[in-house]
Design an enzyme around this catalytic site. Structure first.
Site, mmCIF file in Angstrom:
data_model
loop_
_atom_site.group_PDB
_atom_site.id
_atom_site.type_symbol
_atom_site.label_atom_id
_atom_site.label_comp_id
_atom_site.label_asym_id
_atom_site.label_seq_id
_atom_site.Cartn_x
_atom_site.Cartn_y
_atom_site.Cartn_z
ATOM 1 N N ASP A 91 -12.338 12.636 4.531
ATOM 2 C CA ASP A 91 -12.284 10.921 5.170
ATOM 3 C C ASP A 91 -13.412 10.269 4.373
ATOM 4 O O ASP A 91 -13.251 9.276 4.033
ATOM 5 C CB ASP A 91 -13.042 10.717 6.560
ATOM 6 N N ASN A 92 -12.466 10.144 2.840
ATOM 7 C CA ASN A 92 -12.760 8.902 1.857
ATOM 8 C C ASN A 92 -11.271 8.533 1.512
ATOM 9 O O ASN A 92 -10.390 9.509 1.797
ATOM 10 C CB ASN A 92 -13.700 9.916 1.142
ATOM 11 N N ASP B 251 -11.331 -4.417 5.728
ATOM 12 C CA ASP B 251 -10.755 -5.740 6.764
ATOM 13 C C ASP B 251 -10.802 -5.736 7.429
ATOM 14 O O ASP B 251 -10.627 -6.807 8.571
ATOM 15 C CB ASP B 251 -9.076 -5.304 5.659
ATOM 16 N N GLN C 275 -16.517 12.519 14.810
ATOM 17 C CA GLN C 275 -15.979 12.641 12.956
ATOM 18 C C GLN C 275 -14.279 13.217 12.589
ATOM 19 O O GLN C 275 -13.447 12.945 12.148
ATOM 20 C CB GLN C 275 -16.499 13.574 12.633
ATOM 21 N N ASP D 156 0.717 -0.919 -0.706
ATOM 22 C CA ASP D 156 0.048 -0.193 0.526
ATOM 23 C C ASP D 156 0.884 2.016 0.271
ATOM 24 O O ASP D 156 2.280 1.596 0.801
ATOM 25 C CB ASP D 156 -0.960 0.115 1.319
#
Length: 334
Positions: free
Chosen positions: A119-120, A289, A278, A7
């Site tokens: 937060d995407n 995962d 948030q 990653d």
């Protein structure tokens, strides 16, 4: 068994997403137009490297939740004989995962760009070597198949269906014939859409089906369920044909901050997730995962379904507070 990827995580801007035609919250396979993106990401933004790939992430989290003994899980997948491959091996070792990689030199080790905005997260996977897993060159080898026979629970993310559906089927059939547990994740809308045939070939062997709300909706549409109600979708997915009649299928659909939908027997239950501000959410990449990893960590210890769900929620809650699929030294789950 899955796609081992390195990653490459970075916070990016909207211009970067637009340039490569990425949606802010999605997961896709890299096309030719994305090839330059990986280099630009490393040059232009501050990046972090983590051992990744959906299945390997879940296995890592399950091991972290269990702590001792080490190497409770064995992982199969394909990597390249290159620097990224060496980093992956080191990272798996550090996570105490018993990784048995099929190594080949034709393709480089796979990578996954996690492009974070707010937060995407938009994931672009360049499978490369991960795409080269060969049943006859690895899974069928006696020493590897012995490891399969030794296991009592199997989990494979749906992503692997694009690589080696025949490997998936062999393991799924073994689980079914020996009344062991086989878990599968829908993984992404594109799996439900474009890999419908291999997905439905393996479905009769699935004891636990995982997915999120978007995947569930796509799956329902593709299967002609004619409902958008997630509880109804879960029930219909549960009642799809199943080979091993000794185990009723369990369906688990997470919905981000909303409750997790679970079928158990003839009931459909809703489990609320842990509250989180948030402002405390750093990166939702890996939350799904992590949920599976937490769930499996209790399942392997024969704990009740409610505790598997609670552990899944706990693990996901820990992961989203951090960048990448990373975790503190020890879990604090009771």
């Amino acid at each position: 068994m899955g796609n081992p990827l390195l990653d490459i995580c970075s916070v990016v801007d909207k211009d970067f997403l637009d340039k490569y035609g990425l949606k802010s919250n999605d997961q896709i396979l890299a096309e030719d137009k994305h090839k330059a993106m990986f280099e630009e990401l490393v040059k232009k933004f501050k990046v972090e490297y983590h051992a990744g790939g959906s299945t390997q992430n879940s296995v890592k989290i399950a091991q972290w939740m269990i702590q001792q003994p080490h190497k409770v899980a064995t992982f199969f997948g394909c990597i390249g004989t290159d620097n990224f491959g060496a980093i992956l091996k080191k990272k798996a070792e550090e996570a105490h995962v018993d990784a048995h990689y099929y190594e080949q030199s034709e393709e480089p080790t796979g990578t996954c760009a996690a492009c974070i905005t707010g937060d995407n997260r938009s994931l672009v996977a360049n499978l490369a070597a991960a795409n080269c897993y060969k049943k006859e060159n690895h899974l069928d080898l006696e020493e590897n198949w012995k490891l399969v026979e030794k296991a009592k629970i199997y989990y494979i993310a749906g992503f692997f269906i694009t690589v080696s559906p025949e490997s998936m089927l062999k393991v799924a059939k073994h689980a079914s014939e020996n009344n062991k547990i086989f878990g599968l994740n829908l993984s992404a809308p594109f799996i439900c859409q474009f890999f419908k045939e291999p997905l439905m070939k393996v479905m009769p062997y699935v004891d636990i089906l995982f997915g999120n709300e978007t995947e569930a909706a796509t799956f329902a549409r593709e299967q002609g369920f004619e409902t958008e109600d997630i509880k109804e979708i879960a029930k219909k997915a549960q009642s799809l044909p199943k080979v091993n009649k000794k185990r009723q299928r369990i369906v688990v659909f997470t919905q981000g901050k909303d409750g997790t939908v679970v079928t158990s027997g003839d009931e459909v239950m809703m489990f609320p997730v842990l509250e989180i501000e948030q402002s405390e959410i750093v990166d939702t990449n890996g939350a799904g995962d992590a949920f599976v990893g937490g769930f499996l960590s209790q399942l392997v210890q024969d704990r009740p379904l409610e505790q598997c769900i609670r552990a899944g929620h706990y693990a996901a809650n820990v992961i989203i507070r951090r960048a990448g699929c990373t975790f503190p030294e020890k879990p604090d789950f009771h």
